[in-house]
Design an enzyme around this catalytic site. Structure first.
Site, short mmCIF file in Angstrom:
data_model
loop_
_atom_site.label_atom_id
_atom_site.label_comp_id
_atom_site.label_asym_id
_atom_site.label_seq_id
_atom_site.Cartn_x
_atom_site.Cartn_y
_atom_site.Cartn_z
N HIS A 183 0.82 -1.21 0.00
CA HIS A 183 0.00 0.00 0.00
C HIS A 183 0.86 1.26 0.00
O HIS A 183 0.34 2.35 0.26
CB HIS A 183 -0.92 0.01 1.22
CG HIS A 183 -1.78 -1.19 1.34
ND1 HIS A 183 -2.67 -1.57 0.34
CD2 HIS A 183 -1.90 -2.12 2.32
CE1 HIS A 183 -3.29 -2.68 0.71
NE2 HIS A 183 -2.85 -3.03 1.90
N HIS A 242 -7.64 -4.49 -0.93
CA HIS A 242 -7.10 -5.84 -1.12
C HIS A 242 -7.92 -6.62 -2.15
O HIS A 242 -7.76 -7.82 -2.29
CB HIS A 242 -7.10 -6.62 0.20
CG HIS A 242 -6.45 -5.89 1.32
ND1 HIS A 242 -7.18 -5.26 2.31
CD2 HIS A 242 -5.15 -5.69 1.62
CE1 HIS A 242 -6.34 -4.69 3.16
NE2 HIS A 242 -5.11 -4.94 2.77
#
Length: 335
Positions: A60, A222
């Site tokens: 991320h 995700h």
């Protein structure tokens, strides 16, 4: 079909990334000796200061480790790709930044993170280190308004961490730092759109399927399901859908002030993000909402996922002061 990645060994991608990050930012961060997944600010921790520890899965970037530095997070525990860090590096982060005023854990609301950070808090309590926890829950699409505590934490982490880091840097006590973190989270709203999947370095295969002419509103970072999937629309139509969902809950009034984040999920370029921001600015102006600050770019990514998210952070005097407080981190600077 396997995707292409510039890696050596997918199983070692996180370790080798961390080595590269530390080599690039030696004036901002270090790894705790014996705990390479515990990244600590060189300039933030000090006696009498609340220690702000963040963390989560890799993939991320710049969330989470890029926000470690003076004025923001004191330390970050690093997990595998899209996976929570285990308790041990979290504990080592907390010990490294413990200034005797308590520790604040701040991270996204995911089951694995909650389990491991809670376990770390219990381990630290046995050593008489007080820990408080604030979960970010800004993802509007992931649960209805009455169940906000079930929502995921996504790009709005940026504003939540910023407020908590500023409060701690101002040497406010633990109760006040926790209050400000919670307040910032309560005033942060995010919705994302996904156009194409990403692939993990270990598998190099898409982590979900979506048609070449499809998009999905509300998908998680995700690859978690969103709220609606349909044909790809224009930038203005996508932004209107997202802003309508945020406004429906946020209910901004004329004269309100906000900060804006238009965030790439990985591969969406700045050109497209700024096209989106053009529409965000117009919608806010039409509503009579003042934009205090705007960030556009990669702030909370999902490897190379195509797509973007929009976050609105409603400000009052206190939250604006926290937002404007200077910080100097490995991958982000302000003030």
């Amino acid at each position: 079909m396997q995707t292409k990645k510039i890696v050596n060994d997918g199983a070692r991608a996180v370790e080798e990334m961390l080595q590269g990050v530390l080599a690039a930012h030696p004036r901002h961060i270090r790894a705790v000796e014996g705990s390479p997944r515990s990244i600590v600010s060189l300039n933030g921790p000090r006696p009498g200061k609340v220690g702000l520890v963040i963390g989560g899965g890799s993939g991320h970037e710049p969330t989470f480790l890029g926000f470690v530095g003076k004025g923001l997070a004191d330390a970050c525990a690093v997990g595998n790709v899209f996976a929570s860090p285990p308790p041990d590096p979290i504990v080592e982060c907390a010990k490294a930044v413990d200034g005797g005023a308590g520790i604040l854990f701040a991270y996204g609301n995911y089951a694995g993170d909650v389990m491991n950070f809670d376990m770390a808090a219990e381990m630290l309590a046995m050593e008489d280190i007080e820990v408080r926890t604030v979960l970010s829950t800004d993802d509007v699409a992931s649960a209805p308004p009455g169940e906000r505590e079930k929502r995921r934490g996504v790009a709005g982490n940026f504003f939540v961490f910023k407020a908590g880091g500023a409060a701690a840097d101002r040497m406010l006590p633990l109760d006040e730092c926790e209050r400000i973190l919670r307040k910032a989270n309560d005033q942060t709203y995010t919705v994302g759109v996904a156009l194409a999947p990403c692939s993990l370095p270990q598998t190099r295969r898409p982590n979900f399927e979506i048609g070449p002419d499809e998009m999905e509103i509300g998908m998680g970072i995700h690859g978690e399901p969103g709220v609606e999937r349909g044909p790809l629309r224009t930038a203005d139509e996508i932004v209107d859908d997202i802003i309508d969902k945020i406004f429906a809950e946020m209910a901004p009034s004329r004269g309100d002030r906000v900060a804006v984040l238009v965030n790439s999920l990985g591969s969406t370029p700045l050109m497209e993000l700024y096209i989106m921001n053009r529409r965000v600015a117009a919608r806010l102006a039409d509503r009579g909402v003042e934009t205090h600050a705007t960030w556009v770019g990669n702030y909370c990514t999902s490897l190379e996922m195509a797509g973007a998210s929009i976050t609105l952070h409603r400000l009052d005097g206190e939250l604006q002061s926290m937002l404007d407080h200077p910080c100097d981190c490995a991958m982000f600077r302000a003030g």
